[in-house]
Design an enzyme around this catalytic site. Structure first.
Site, short mmCIF file in Angstrom:
data_model
loop_
_atom_site.label_atom_id
_atom_site.label_comp_id
_atom_site.label_asym_id
_atom_site.label_seq_id
_atom_site.Cartn_x
_atom_site.Cartn_y
_atom_site.Cartn_z
N TYR A 10 3.06 5.92 11.45
CA TYR A 10 3.37 4.57 11.93
C TYR A 10 4.28 3.74 11.02
O TYR A 10 4.54 2.59 11.31
CB TYR A 10 2.07 3.81 12.21
CG TYR A 10 1.06 3.83 11.07
CD1 TYR A 10 1.23 3.00 9.98
CD2 TYR A 10 -0.03 4.70 11.09
CE1 TYR A 10 0.32 3.02 8.93
CE2 TYR A 10 -0.94 4.72 10.05
CZ TYR A 10 -0.76 3.89 8.96
OH TYR A 10 -1.66 3.91 7.93
N ARG A 25 0.87 -1.20 0.00
CA ARG A 25 0.00 0.00 0.00
C ARG A 25 0.89 1.23 0.00
O ARG A 25 1.35 1.67 1.04
CB ARG A 25 -0.89 -0.03 1.25
CG ARG A 25 -2.09 0.89 1.20
CD ARG A 25 -2.76 1.00 2.56
NE ARG A 25 -2.04 1.90 3.42
CZ ARG A 25 -2.04 1.84 4.77
NH1 ARG A 25 -2.73 0.90 5.39
NH2 ARG A 25 -1.35 2.70 5.48
N HIS A 39 -3.85 4.67 4.28
CA HIS A 39 -4.98 3.72 4.28
C HIS A 39 -6.16 4.32 3.51
O HIS A 39 -6.72 3.69 2.62
CB HIS A 39 -5.39 3.39 5.71
CG HIS A 39 -6.70 2.68 5.84
ND1 HIS A 39 -6.91 1.42 5.30
CD2 HIS A 39 -7.87 3.05 6.41
CE1 HIS A 39 -8.16 1.07 5.54
NE2 HIS A 39 -8.76 2.02 6.21
#
Lengths: 347, 359
Positions: B269, B256, B260
């Site tokens: 993160y 990815r 998100h």
């Protein structure tokens, strides 16, 4: 955003310490921090509570402060971590389970309803589930039908659960401690639209109960009964009505199970008129339950039929203008109050 | 002790990051026109995706889940399916949907907050975007059950993310599909991250493909940045399912490259270094290199393609932005076959709230 703090809460105390101004989000985080510091048995568990910082950034910074043993990211398995929370509570810990939003709690419904709520009873009192589940709830942030539910009323249907709904900065800061002190499983609902609300913490306040409703604004012409994310809307409506000479009392239920019947009935007896504002869907709603209790216990005190302002009974729309039209609004609350106060508002 | 049964998980790659063929290419990959068709579709998906993110950033679209980096997986799945098959996506499979004939306007409508975008004009039997996690895998199993009962030579394909494979619904779907030999393929799009949780924190399983083993169905890994491998593995799984051989799990390993969703900030993160490393493996680059080596692509053609994509996308965006927004009546549409009286009253109340025209 309307300041949801009770006006005048800090009056007549001497000498008042300087008020602390903070957001609802910060208040919840402070509540978590205080609980983690106060009791080594307490830990927080849920999806993305660690480095991500939790749902709506509530747990931001806690991983760094308390470490991964106590701020525990879970796999994407709601049934698993709610069930594990039940097990950990029975194993002697005091877990706080964060379900990112109430929408995902549906995947853990069997654990919540068939297990947490009934274990103590079905074990003859041996297994008290001292579990606190925190859930973001509600609509208003354009998250569409599957991410905008208000299911507090649903959960309030279940015996064995305590349902608490902090709507003010004080309650956001202190309800968690009361929930952790309660031996029953407690579901604590935080409305997503409140996280950015700011207000002053009442100086000197160190604890709140989770047993009583609270009058957030006194008045005598009608009682507006509400909870959670609808409280700021009701206070806005009350201010607008006051400008027109109508003084409503705003009652914040705070706890949806058990309901504080005494406070509801006492206020309605004073004002003789009631409007219930509930973001849940109208049919079979918490508003329906409150209405029934008023009718059962204060029927002869009423001067007008009870009114309800609820969410339109549709999947919550994604588009902003449709979502606004579906939800309770200060305007709709004002309209409902005018109807109970006199005809359709002329009197 | 004796060994009762042994399992292994295989990994398929046909196109390495430098654009070189690995092993014997399947027939479709030996046809340059077909490779071009897939490359153009991957490029269009990426360009559309970038536009959608920009629209969200400028307040013209709701929260949107980018598919950046997933193009080979998406197009490989789409290209392996037949038109009459049914696709049950998550919320990120823009590439597969565009390949199957969902229009850009429909995709923008949906992410702009208009449910009519899910009423696809193209693949009428395909399922809508699925925001609840893993539930679509069971729907796909159910659709496959219908095909099997009606003896139709059709298959269902469900995609699911790596995080979704931790949900009970996923295991239940694998199990029921295996137990009843249903014509369904589960494509696990393993992009490394479930919002902020990396796969290693999601499960102790070395692969997600091995989750098939417990369900008694075949599972394999493919390089999800390799459109040849994805298509080859999906085609084989679909033909097997169509022939009565039951379900397969295909785990596509990709990354990815985006947040998100547009509501996320992944820099909180994960490291920039990790993302940079993953970018070197991304799928368009290697497909382009393959075509260049075959003499079928160059910088001029790339420029022309990008300009053509931009024209197509701009036209769709203009069309979308010009669409009148739905009236408040829309939120009551399709709720019941016959709207109950009390809800009809609410429809009238909503009109009053919005103004007489319902806007």
């Amino acid at each position: 955003m309307i300041d949801p703090v009770l006006p005048g809460a800090d009056s007549a105390r001497t000498p008042p310490p300087a008020p602390v101004r903070l957001s609802y989000r910060d208040a919840v985080r402070e509540a978590l921090r205080a609980a983690l510091r106060a009791d080594p048995r307490v830990f927080l568990m849920g999806e993305d509570v660690g480095r991500y910082g939790g749902s709506y950034a509530v747990s931001k910074g806690l991983l760094e402060e308390f470490g991964p043993e106590r701020i525990r990211d879970t796999p994407l398995s709601e049934s698993a971590f709610v069930g594990a929370g039940i097990g950990a509570a029975l194993g002697g810990l005091r877990p706080i389970v964060e379900i990112m939003t109430v929408n995902f709690s549906l995947l853990a419904l069997d654990q919540i309803m068939n297990n947490a709520a009934s274990y103590c009873h079905m074990s003859g009192g041996q297994l008290a589930v001292g579990l606190v589940i925190r859930l973001a709830t509600g609509a208003g942030r354009q998250l569409a039908a599957q991410h905008s539910h208000s299911l507090e009323g649903w959960y309030a249907h279940i015996p064995g659960l305590r349902i608490v709904v902090p709507a003010t900065i004080d309650d956001a800061r202190f309800m968690l401690a009361a929930a952790l002190a309660c031996p029953d499983p407690v579901l604590l609902f935080e409305h997503a639209a409140l996280y950015n609300a700011e207000g002053d913490l009442t100086p000197g306040l160190a604890a709140v109960d989770i047993d009583h409703a609270a009058v957030r604004r006194p008045g005598h012409d009608a009682t507006v009964i509400t909870y959670g994310g609808s409280l700021p809307k009701c206070l806005a409506a009350a201010a607008s009505l006051a400008a027109g000479g109508i003084e409503v009392e705003v009652l914040d239920l705070r706890t949806l199970r058990p309901l504080d019947d005494a406070a509801i009935v006492a206020s309605v007896r004073r004002t003789r008129r009631a409007v219930i504002v509930d973001e849940g869907w109208r049919s079979g709603s918490l508003a329906a339950e409150v209405t029934t209790r008023i009718v059962e216990q204060a029927f002869y005190d009423l001067e007008a039929p009870v009114e309800r302002v609820c969410t339109a009974e549709v999947p919550i729309p994604y588009a902003k203008h449709l979502e606004d039209a579906a939800l309770p609004s200060p305007e709709r609350i004002v309209d409902a109050v005018r109807r109970v106060v006199g005809g359709d508002g002329s009197g | 002790m004796r060994t009762v049964i042994e399992f292994r998980v295989e990994y398929l790659q046909r196109l390495d990051p430098d654009g070189n063929a690995v092993g014997e290419l399947p027939a479709f990959a030996r046809d340059p026109d077909e490779v071009l068709r897939m490359y153009r579709a991957m490029t269009l998906a990426r360009a559309f995706d970038a536009k959608a993110v920009n629209l969200q950033r400028t307040g013209q679209l709701g929260t949107y889940a980018s598919c950046l980096g997933h193009e080979a997986t998406h197009i490989g799945i789409g290209a392996a399916m037949r038109a009459e098959d049914v696709f049950a996506p998550v919320y990120r499979e823009v590439g597969t949907q565009l390949w199957r004939g969902v229009t850009m306007r429909e995709i923008l409508l949906y992410w702009g907050g208009d449910e009519r975008g899910n009423d696809f004009s193209g693949p009428r039997a395909d399922f809508p975007w699925c925001v609840p996690i893993a539930t679509q895998t069971l729907h796909a199993a159910g659709a496959a059950m219908a095909f099997k009962i009606r003896r139709e030579p059709r298959c269902a394909v469900a995609t699911i993310g790596d995080g979704g494979t931790s949900e009970g619904a996923f295991y239940e779907a694998l199990n029921v599909a295996g137990a009843r030999a249903l014509p369904v393929v589960f494509a696990v799009v393993n992009n490394g991250w479930a919002i902020s949780v990396p796969v290693a924190a999601q499960t102790a399983a070395r692969t997600l493909a091995q989750k098939a083993i417990a369900a008694g169905i075949p599972g394999l890994q493919v390089d999800g940045n390799d459109v040849f491998a994805v298509r080859e593995a999906m085609s084989a799984a679909l033909e097997r399912a169509r022939g009565g051989g039951g379900p397969t799990l295909v785990e596509a390993l990709t990354y990815r490259l985006s947040d998100h969703t547009t509501a996320d900030d992944a820099s909180r993160y994960r490291s920039a270094r990790e993302v940079d490393d993953a970018r070197a493996l991304e799928p368009l680059l290697r497909t382009r290199r393959f075509l260049e080596k075959a003499g079928r692509w160059n910088a001029d053609r790339e420029r022309e393609l990008l300009a053509e994509c931009a024209r197509t996308i701009d036209a769709a965006v203009a069309d979308h932005l010009a669409a009148p927004r739905p009236s408040t009546d829309a939120m009551f549409d399709h709720l019941f076959a016959n709207l109950p009286e009390r809800i009809r009253e609410q429809r009238i109340a909503a009109r009053r709230h919005a103004g007489t025209d319902g806007h």
